[in-house]
Write an enzyme that holds these catalytic residues in place. Structure first.
Site, PDB file in Angstrom:
ATOM      1  N   SER A 134      49.866-107.442   3.216  1.00  0.00           N
ATOM      2  CA  SER A 134      50.344-108.166   4.396  1.00  0.00           C
ATOM      3  C   SER A 134      51.476-107.493   5.151  1.00  0.00           C
ATOM      4  O   SER A 134      51.815-107.922   6.254  1.00  0.00           O
ATOM      5  CB  SER A 134      50.781-109.586   3.995  1.00  0.00           C
ATOM      6  OG  SER A 134      49.660-110.369   3.688  1.00  0.00           O
ATOM      7  N   SER A 186      49.274-110.522   6.726  1.00  0.00           N
ATOM      8  CA  SER A 186      49.769-111.747   7.330  1.00  0.00           C
ATOM      9  C   SER A 186      51.104-111.602   8.051  1.00  0.00           C
ATOM     10  O   SER A 186      51.564-112.543   8.693  1.00  0.00           O
ATOM     11  CB  SER A 186      49.901-112.826   6.260  1.00  0.00           C
ATOM     12  OG  SER A 186      50.893-112.482   5.291  1.00  0.00           O
ATOM     13  N   LYS A 236      60.005-112.705   9.207  1.00  0.00           N
ATOM     14  CA  LYS A 236      58.771-113.482   9.074  1.00  0.00           C
ATOM     15  C   LYS A 236      59.106-114.931   8.736  1.00  0.00           C
ATOM     16  O   LYS A 236      59.993-115.208   7.923  1.00  0.00           O
ATOM     17  CB  LYS A 236      57.897-112.852   7.984  1.00  0.00           C
ATOM     18  CG  LYS A 236      56.497-113.422   7.867  1.00  0.00           C
ATOM     19  CD  LYS A 236      55.715-112.618   6.830  1.00  0.00           C
ATOM     20  CE  LYS A 236      54.315-113.151   6.596  1.00  0.00           C
ATOM     21  NZ  LYS A 236      53.579-112.356   5.586  1.00  0.00           N
TER      22      LYS A 236
END
Length: 469
Positions: free
Chosen positions: A185, A161, A86
């Protein structure tokens, strides 16, 4: 259960299978990285899950790994295994936009702890993955990245997310993916994309910058690969002054002795006036009945989170977001995603006393969660009250005005307990449905073992989605 060692494409093989084939000489890291790059090329026009991909760098690392395997001198547990990370997890030389056009693009000066540990183990960074603005949404709209979509249905969101990480896992961008989780997330995208995601106990995986509630964890297609990632990423790093003392864990031992007599709570009511989708309820209830049929004692649990606790968490997170965004220059604020900017502007000003009361309610949520869940070995629940919604939307119900509509997941960030998302079924439209398994604080291996038990018991899974023709 998915078979992760017989698929025809090297991009879809599990990490364990790749290492086995590297050791025998049946497969080369170069072949695997090329296969992953081809898969990314085929999917990306539809998914937009990647950021800062460097094919040349990945291939160079693969050639170095190939030489080490040829010399019988692998660097570590994951030598030659592709990984995506990420983009808010720093990798040296790459800017971290945090999903937002409001961020100045400054190359990172060092690897964050998870990235450093993965490199030390020989993993090959193929690409970073996308996220929404500042990770503030459980969806994928971003003012910086193109809209990330769900491989099972590109008209739907992959969640957020860790949007790109979960989409990449489902699409077969290699076996290993890293996300972060401050309220759901990792688990929400994993649930929406039909993959496995673990939110470890807070502090188990060192992270930079450290922050209350936030953790780093694995997103994979199977539980065993996530356990291997934890063996690597949970190694100590003194830069995270909030991390737990290092504790050796038998990450590779996923055998669950017996489900007989195991006490499982089943939470179905999402609280806060939200409605649980009937298909989600049916799939999660069916999973609970399967555990029961194998000897576990399952008890229905009423929602224990009072409205004041939920409001306190929402207030705390809104203030955190507002403070971060107030530090931006006016021209940067103007570049925020319009929906996010509008939502934040609608929030009333909150004084110091109100903030302190909100924090007291967050602590009350923590205490109550520990009390209720402590009666059980594990608690089962949906990951989300609804399946994946429209890709363009910033939450399941935009009319509600709730940015933090994360009913089942945020409580386990506040309580610091480990919790995982694993697929437990599909809607009639073919969208995955996520089951959340939450354990007692520090029992990360217990959560992994129960998830592995479910992986072996659950009904046959749908074939993974294929790239558009």
């Amino acid at each position: 259960m998915y078979d992760t060692c017989t698929t025809g494409s090297p991009a879809e093989l599990s990490a364990a299978c790749l290492v086995e084939r590297y050791r025998s000489g049946a497969l080369s890291p170069v072949e695997v990285v090329r296969s992953v790059l081809e898969r990314i090329e085929a999917w990306e026009p539809a998914l937009h899950a990647t950021y800062a991909m460097s094919a040349d760098a990945a291939l160079a690392e693969a050639r170095a790994s190939e030489a080490r395997w040829r010399d019988h001198a692998p660097l570590g547990l994951l030598d030659g295994v592709p990984v995506t990370v990420k983009e808010n997890i720093a990798s040296k030389g790459v800017p971290s936009p945090l999903g937002s056009a409001a961020t100045d693009l400054v190359p990172a000066t060092q690897d964050a702890p998870p990235m450093a540990r993965l490199r030390e183990a020989g993993a090959i960074l193929v690409t970073k993955t996308t996220m929404p603005d500042f990770g503030l949404l459980a969806a994928s709209p971003s003012s910086f990245h193109p809209l990330t979509r769900n491989p099972w249905d590109p008209s739907k969101t992959p969640g957020g997310s860790s949007s790109g990480a979960a989409a990449a896992a489902a699409a077969g961008y290699g076996p290993l993916h890293v996300g972060t989780d401050i309220g759901g997330s990792i688990r929400i995208p994993a649930g929406f994309c039909g993959v496995f995601g673990l939110k470890p106990s807070w502090g188990r995986v060192p992270h930079l910058p450290p922050y209350f509630f936030r953790v780093t964890g694995p997103i994979t297609r199977d539980v065993a690969d996530a356990a291997t990632m934890m063996q690597v990423m949970s190694l100590p790093d003194d830069r995270d002054y909030m991390s737990l003392p290092f504790q050796p864990v038998a990450w590779s031992d996923l055998a669950h002795a017996s489900l007989k007599g195991l006490r499982l709570g089943l939470l179905l009511d999402p609280g806060s006036g939200l409605c649980l989708d009937p298909e989600v309820e049916a799939a999660v209830t069916s999973a609970a009945r399967t555990f029961e049929a194998h000897g576990a004692d399952v008890e229905l649990v009423e929602n224990w989170i009072e409205p004041a606790m939920r409001d306190g968490f929402s207030t705390f997170m809104h203030i955190r977001a507002a403070v971060d965004l107030e530090d931006l220059a006016p021209e940067q604020q103007a570049r925020l995603h319009p929906q996010l900017r509008e939502a934040l502007l609608k929030q009333p000003a909150i004084g110091g006393k109100a903030f302190y009361r909100a924090y007291q309610n967050v602590l009350a949520m923590r205490q109550r969660t520990a009390q209720v869940t402590g009666r059980f070995n594990f608690v089962l629940s949906p990951v989300s009250p609804v399946p994946a919604f429209a890709a363009e939307s910033w939450c399941a119900n935009p009319e509600s005005g709730l940015m933090y509509d994360i009913a089942y997941t945020c409580v386990h960030n506040v309580s610091e307990q480990p919790a995982a998302a694993i697929n437990c079924g599909y809607t009639q439209a073919g969208l995955p449905i996520g089951l959340q398994i939450a354990g007692r604080r520090f029992d990360d291996i217990g959560v992994l073992r129960l998830a592995r038990a479910w992986e072996l018991m659950r009904p046959a899974q749908h074939a993974w989605p294929k790239p558009p023709a």
